[in-house]
Scaffold this motif. Structure first.
Motif, mmCIF file in Angstrom:
data_model
loop_
_atom_site.group_PDB
_atom_site.id
_atom_site.type_symbol
_atom_site.label_atom_id
_atom_site.label_comp_id
_atom_site.label_asym_id
_atom_site.label_seq_id
_atom_site.Cartn_x
_atom_site.Cartn_y
_atom_site.Cartn_z
ATOM 1 N N GLY A 416 17.236 4.879 -5.291
ATOM 2 C CA GLY A 416 16.453 4.456 -3.702
ATOM 3 C C GLY A 416 15.248 3.767 -3.945
ATOM 4 O O GLY A 416 14.488 3.557 -5.195
ATOM 5 N N GLN A 417 14.539 3.750 -2.774
ATOM 6 C CA GLN A 417 13.462 2.950 -3.103
ATOM 7 C C GLN A 417 13.054 3.797 -1.658
ATOM 8 O O GLN A 417 12.917 3.977 -0.783
ATOM 9 C CB GLN A 417 13.662 1.597 -2.876
ATOM 10 N N TYR A 418 11.307 4.201 -1.914
ATOM 11 C CA TYR A 418 10.645 4.511 -1.378
ATOM 12 C C TYR A 418 9.846 4.504 0.192
ATOM 13 O O TYR A 418 8.932 3.135 -0.379
ATOM 14 C CB TYR A 418 9.367 6.336 -1.977
ATOM 15 N N LYS A 419 9.785 4.961 0.909
ATOM 16 C CA LYS A 419 9.124 3.585 2.423
ATOM 17 C C LYS A 419 7.980 4.788 2.404
ATOM 18 O O LYS A 419 7.418 5.514 1.924
ATOM 19 C CB LYS A 419 9.868 3.648 3.047
ATOM 20 N N ALA A 420 7.002 4.436 3.330
ATOM 21 C CA ALA A 420 5.520 5.097 3.623
ATOM 22 C C ALA A 420 5.855 6.548 4.564
ATOM 23 O O ALA A 420 6.885 6.355 5.116
ATOM 24 C CB ALA A 420 4.621 4.200 4.628
ATOM 25 N N ARG A 421 5.072 7.380 4.249
ATOM 26 C CA ARG A 421 5.230 8.151 4.888
ATOM 27 C C ARG A 421 4.295 8.256 5.725
ATOM 28 O O ARG A 421 3.002 7.936 5.873
ATOM 29 C CB ARG A 421 4.278 9.431 4.248
ATOM 30 N N THR A 422 4.293 8.263 6.955
ATOM 31 C CA THR A 422 3.504 8.653 7.892
ATOM 32 C C THR A 422 3.198 10.263 8.624
ATOM 33 O O THR A 422 4.017 10.858 8.475
ATOM 34 C CB THR A 422 3.978 7.244 9.886
ATOM 35 N N ASN A 423 2.288 10.111 10.096
ATOM 36 C CA ASN A 423 2.197 10.876 10.844
ATOM 37 C C ASN A 423 3.218 10.787 12.220
ATOM 38 O O ASN A 423 4.154 9.873 12.384
ATOM 39 C CB ASN A 423 0.619 11.853 11.285
ATOM 40 N N LYS A 424 2.547 12.003 13.083
ATOM 41 C CA LYS A 424 3.657 12.360 14.817
ATOM 42 C C LYS A 424 3.014 10.706 15.193
ATOM 43 O O LYS A 424 3.864 10.091 15.640
ATOM 44 C CB LYS A 424 3.296 12.807 15.309
ATOM 45 N N SER A 425 1.341 10.487 14.764
ATOM 46 C CA SER A 425 1.411 8.852 15.748
ATOM 47 C C SER A 425 2.056 7.622 15.026
ATOM 48 O O SER A 425 1.777 6.362 15.824
ATOM 49 C CB SER A 425 0.271 9.080 16.158
ATOM 50 N N GLY A 426 2.521 7.562 14.082
ATOM 51 C CA GLY A 426 2.476 6.745 13.287
ATOM 52 C C GLY A 426 1.783 5.886 12.160
ATOM 53 O O GLY A 426 1.654 5.081 11.777
ATOM 54 N N ILE A 428 0.128 5.549 9.082
ATOM 55 C CA ILE A 428 0.252 5.467 7.769
ATOM 56 C C ILE A 428 -0.363 6.510 6.602
ATOM 57 O O ILE A 428 -1.670 6.131 6.230
ATOM 58 C CB ILE A 428 0.656 4.311 7.185
ATOM 59 N N LEU A 429 0.293 7.830 5.825
ATOM 60 C CA LEU A 429 -0.602 8.611 5.731
ATOM 61 C C LEU A 429 -0.214 8.490 3.774
ATOM 62 O O LEU A 429 -1.172 8.154 3.092
ATOM 63 C CB LEU A 429 -0.241 9.847 5.503
ATOM 64 N N ASP A 430 0.643 8.132 3.452
ATOM 65 C CA ASP A 430 0.903 6.876 1.792
ATOM 66 C C ASP A 430 1.840 6.162 2.647
ATOM 67 O O ASP A 430 2.560 5.746 2.790
ATOM 68 C CB ASP A 430 1.280 7.964 1.541
ATOM 69 N N PRO A 431 1.549 4.690 1.481
ATOM 70 C CA PRO A 431 2.044 3.717 1.479
ATOM 71 C C PRO A 431 3.653 3.672 1.501
ATOM 72 O O PRO A 431 3.308 4.221 -0.218
ATOM 73 C CB PRO A 431 1.108 2.219 1.198
ATOM 74 N N GLY A 432 4.443 2.150 1.786
ATOM 75 C CA GLY A 432 5.703 2.714 0.532
ATOM 76 C C GLY A 432 6.059 1.831 -0.264
ATOM 77 O O GLY A 432 4.712 1.016 -0.472
ATOM 78 N N TYR A 433 6.376 1.815 -1.010
ATOM 79 C CA TYR A 433 6.486 1.347 -2.200
ATOM 80 C C TYR A 433 6.128 -0.491 -1.867
ATOM 81 O O TYR A 433 5.536 -1.298 -2.678
ATOM 82 C CB TYR A 433 7.594 0.630 -3.007
ATOM 83 N N LEU A 434 7.174 -1.770 -1.022
ATOM 84 C CA LEU A 434 6.719 -2.487 -0.528
ATOM 85 C C LEU A 434 4.900 -2.626 0.187
ATOM 86 O O LEU A 434 4.826 -4.057 0.192
ATOM 87 C CB LEU A 434 7.886 -3.093 0.907
ATOM 88 N N ASP A 435 4.392 -2.091 0.030
ATOM 89 C CA ASP A 435 2.780 -1.519 0.553
ATOM 90 C C ASP A 435 1.970 -1.913 -0.656
ATOM 91 O O ASP A 435 1.075 -2.235 -0.578
ATOM 92 C CB ASP A 435 3.162 -0.842 2.005
ATOM 93 N N GLU A 436 2.696 -2.106 -1.238
ATOM 94 C CA GLU A 436 2.390 -1.415 -3.064
ATOM 95 C C GLU A 436 1.538 -3.335 -3.308
ATOM 96 O O GLU A 436 2.220 -4.210 -3.119
ATOM 97 C CB GLU A 436 3.031 -1.111 -3.786
ATOM 98 N N PRO A 437 0.507 -3.107 -3.814
ATOM 99 C CA PRO A 437 -0.144 -4.642 -4.409
ATOM 100 C C PRO A 437 0.744 -5.596 -5.385
ATOM 101 O O PRO A 437 2.149 -4.771 -6.561
ATOM 102 C CB PRO A 437 -1.551 -4.552 -4.739
ATOM 103 N N ASP A 438 1.272 -7.076 -5.820
ATOM 104 C CA ASP A 438 1.862 -7.131 -6.425
ATOM 105 C C ASP A 438 3.217 -7.424 -6.179
ATOM 106 O O ASP A 438 3.954 -7.721 -7.092
ATOM 107 C CB ASP A 438 1.449 -7.142 -7.682
ATOM 108 N N VAL A 439 3.577 -6.689 -4.996
ATOM 109 C CA VAL A 439 5.189 -6.159 -4.650
ATOM 110 C C VAL A 439 5.728 -7.298 -4.225
ATOM 111 O O VAL A 439 5.482 -7.372 -3.046
ATOM 112 C CB VAL A 439 5.799 -4.560 -4.654
ATOM 113 N N PRO A 440 6.769 -7.810 -4.229
ATOM 114 C CA PRO A 440 7.122 -8.817 -2.967
ATOM 115 C C PRO A 440 7.951 -7.952 -2.202
ATOM 116 O O PRO A 440 8.274 -7.215 -1.761
ATOM 117 C CB PRO A 440 8.487 -9.123 -3.768
ATOM 118 N N ALA A 441 7.546 -8.556 -0.641
ATOM 119 C CA ALA A 441 8.378 -7.735 0.480
ATOM 120 C C ALA A 441 9.706 -8.501 0.640
ATOM 121 O O ALA A 441 10.206 -6.834 1.600
ATOM 122 C CB ALA A 441 7.901 -9.170 2.153
ATOM 123 N N ASN A 442 10.460 -8.427 -0.499
ATOM 124 C CA ASN A 442 11.793 -8.442 -0.406
ATOM 125 C C ASN A 442 12.270 -7.594 -1.467
ATOM 126 O O ASN A 442 13.725 -7.877 -1.930
ATOM 127 C CB ASN A 442 12.667 -9.278 0.588
#
Length: 627
Positions: A416-426, A428-442
């Motif tokens: 598995g790979q975690y994705k961002a947690r969002t509220n009802k309005s969309g 971002i409360l917590d970033p996903g793994y691909l949003d972290e620094p130095d992590v390639p988008a793919n």
């Protein structure tokens, strides 16, 4: 002469002839005959060091190591020649290599200087008088001293040991790194992470000041010997006429570990005492790369000198595993396939990868966590009773477990790979793994893995060992859960329900947080009539013991290195056996480009993990019951 060597070296019984064997830069083994060895085995006695906390000793022989050091000098010339030959392969001539690397000889060594460039004088440092103690000096050098691991874990652990009085009187700390710095700046860096968790009284600031006066810094690079030569001179100044023992902690990237070890083994080893080198994980990214690192280390050092550290093995509840099992009659008869339905090892974190995004992208969570922490704990849990508590006997049994592990297939793995947690309005409360620094988008690097292991031996045949580890999960949980089988022909099935497996006993070893050991049992609720529920027999450490008495894992492991206790460190054949288990499935995952299932930050993980557990005989992840 050989008989004298046999008396001095009662541990070296391997052949039936007398011989001298050169192993690494500092290992000389005098091998007496097996017959003499048996006669002299009674000389094998522990020699505890004359400082507190010596109860940790199980297999420490400092006097033998000091005696053996005189024999090391016999072969030192050959070791240096071999190191010079290896250096010459990278340059046109051996002289050019020496000039480029800056490795200094006794004739051309530079005058020792402190971190500010001034000439270092022994009187500048507060040293205990030599007649206060006959202990040897111990110099502890952290290579990569300005990094996160050193500043956040290693130096605070050393201070805690110093505060408790567990370190020898003649103890000095050296930082070695590429960054430009000096003693004063280095001490300020260390101070920012020291704390008084052991005591809030007036003694703590005084102890901090005394501790920092023992800390020194030397700037140098990892691919040359110049800095190591200057470091060696500074250590000699502080060691004085005492026997000088040295520990080197290699908190450096894996690709320079061998270079650093080779350089220090020639330029900065102890000439009068022992030399020990701590190697931090990751131990390679595959069996082949791990083997290359092992071979490189063993060319510079002996296996006896190498301490492969896994900080998780230093946790209090992990160190207690053998005590729980082998010192309590109630558990050992039940520790087998006849009574245990499954074993679950859960290592989950409730935070994201933060600054470790690049590292995890390179290695993935199976190489980072399963290959080291998980398989080590599994082996320690499932091993047979060792002959003794010596390091070699314990690790022999762990290797047997690792060699008995069945290689998992892709059907026994869920990623598995975690994705961002969002509220009802969309938002971002917590970033996903691909949003972290130095992590390639793919990136396809998994941040979660669930696996099923089976041990093909008589004790554990058919028992699934389920492993779950992940980042950004709902809870932080490090624990081992042993689920026992249901009671056959249970008289109370009408009160418990006909699915007796859900009412089976369970033993939980919670490593962190809130260290505890508890056993769930079926019990009658007080009152008229018969009503049953499940209750806990709970040993909660913070209630039973003082929390301050529970040492940090690095405290335990660093003290073990100083004492020469290798029980909780990984041997070369353990490492190789673990990679043999995981290499095939890791290659298949990489070759297929296996896409991890997405799960939301702060959730229970991917759905695939629950299907995986159910396929192992209808197992349900038991940690969900505590959510």
């Amino acid at each position: 002469m050989a008989l004298v060597n046999a008396v001095r070296h009662p541990l070296r019984f391997r052949t039936t002839c007398f011989s001298c064997t050169i192993r690494g830069a500092h290992e000389v083994e005098f091998l007496p005959s097996v017959r003499i060895g048996r006669r002299l085995r009674e000389h094998n006695r522990l020699t505890p060091p004359p400082w507190p906390c010596s109860a940790r000793l199980f297999s420490t022989f400092p006097k033998l190591e000091q005696t053996r050091q005189s024999k090391k000098d016999i072969c030192r010339g050959a070791a240096i020649a071999r190191a010079a030959t290896k250096t010459a392969q990278k340059t046109e001539t051996a002289e050019t290599a020496k000039e480029d690397a800056g490795c200094l000889t006794e004739d051309d060594e530079a005058e020792p200087q402190d971190g500010n460039g001034a000439s270092l004088q022994v009187e500048d440092v507060e040293l205990p008088p030599e007649n206060d103690s006959d202990t040897a000096a111990v110099s502890f050098t952290v290579v990569g001293a300005t990094g996160h691991l050193a500043t956040q874990e290693i130096f605070p652990a050393l201070f805690a040991l110093y505060y408790k009085g567990c370190l020898p009187k003649n103890f000095f700390i050296f930082g070695y790194a590429r960054s430009e710095s000096n003693d004063k700046q280095f001490r300020e860096l260390i101070l920012t992470n020291l704390n008084c968790r052991l005591s809030a009284g007036t003694k703590c600031p005084q102890q901090m000041d005394s501790f920092l006066k023992r800390c020194f810094y030397e700037q140098g690079y990892y691919d040359t010997c110049t800095g190591m030569a200057k470091l060696d001179k500074r250590m000699k100044q502080l060691e004085g006429e005492r026997v000088g023992n040295r520990v080197f902690y290699l908190s450096v990237p894996p690709d320079v570990v061998v270079d650093v070890a080779t350089c220090l083994s020639v330029t900065a080893p102890s000439r009068t005492g022992w030399t020990r080198v701590i190697v931090e994980k990751p131990f390679g990214a595959s069996g082949d790369s791990s083997k290359a690192i092992t071979q490189g280390l063993q060319e510079a050092l002996s296996e006896e000198q190498i301490y492969r550290i896994d900080h998780f093995l230093g946790k209090e509840l992990i160190d207690n595993l053998t005590v729980l099992r082998f010192a309590n009659l109630i558990f050992e008869p039940l520790w087998c396939r006849d009574y245990i339905k499954n074993v679950q090892i859960v290592f989950t974190e409730d935070s994201g990868v933060d600054a470790r995004g690049k590292h995890l992208n390179q290695y993935g969570i199976i190489r980072d966590i399963v290959q080291s922490h998980v398989l080590q704990v599994l082996a320690l849990f499932a091993m047979e009773q060792p002959v003794s508590l010596s390091a070699e006997d314990i690790r022999d049994e762990k290797v047997k477990v690792l060699k008995s592990l069945r290689r998992p297939t892709l059907d026994e793995v869920a990623l598995g790979q975690y994705k961002a947690r969002t509220n009802k309005s969309g938002d971002i409360l917590d970033p996903g793994y691909l949003d972290e620094p130095d992590v390639p988008a793919n990136s396809l690097a998994p941040t979660f893995a669930a696996m099923a292991f089976y041990i093909d031996n008589a004790r554990w045949d058919g028992v699934p060992f389920l492993v779950k580890t992940g980042q950004a999960m709902r809870n932080q949980r490090n624990e081992i859960r042993i689920q026992f089988k249901g009671v056959p022909g249970n008289l109370y099935r009408e009160h418990l329900g006909y699915n007796t497996e859900q009412q089976a006993n369970e033993l939980v070893i919670r490593v962190q947080p809130d260290e505890a050991i508890y056993l769930t049992i079926n019990n009658k609720v007080p009152g008229l009539g018969v009503k049953l529920d499940q209750s806990r027999l709970n040993l909660l450490y913070r209630q039973e013991y003082n929390n301050d008495d529970i040492p940090d894992s690095y405290e335990r492991l660093l003290l073990d290195v100083i004492n020469g206790d290798k029980r909780l460190f990984i041997r070369a054949d353990e490492l190789a056996a673990a990679w043999e288990v995981l290499d095939p499935v890791l290659r298949e995952i990489d070759d297929r480009g296996m896409v991890p299932e997405l799960y939301t930050y702060g959730s229970r993980g991917p759905i695939g993990a629950y299907y995986l557990a159910a396929k192992q005989g209808g197992v349900r992840w038991a940690d969900l019951d505590d959510l």
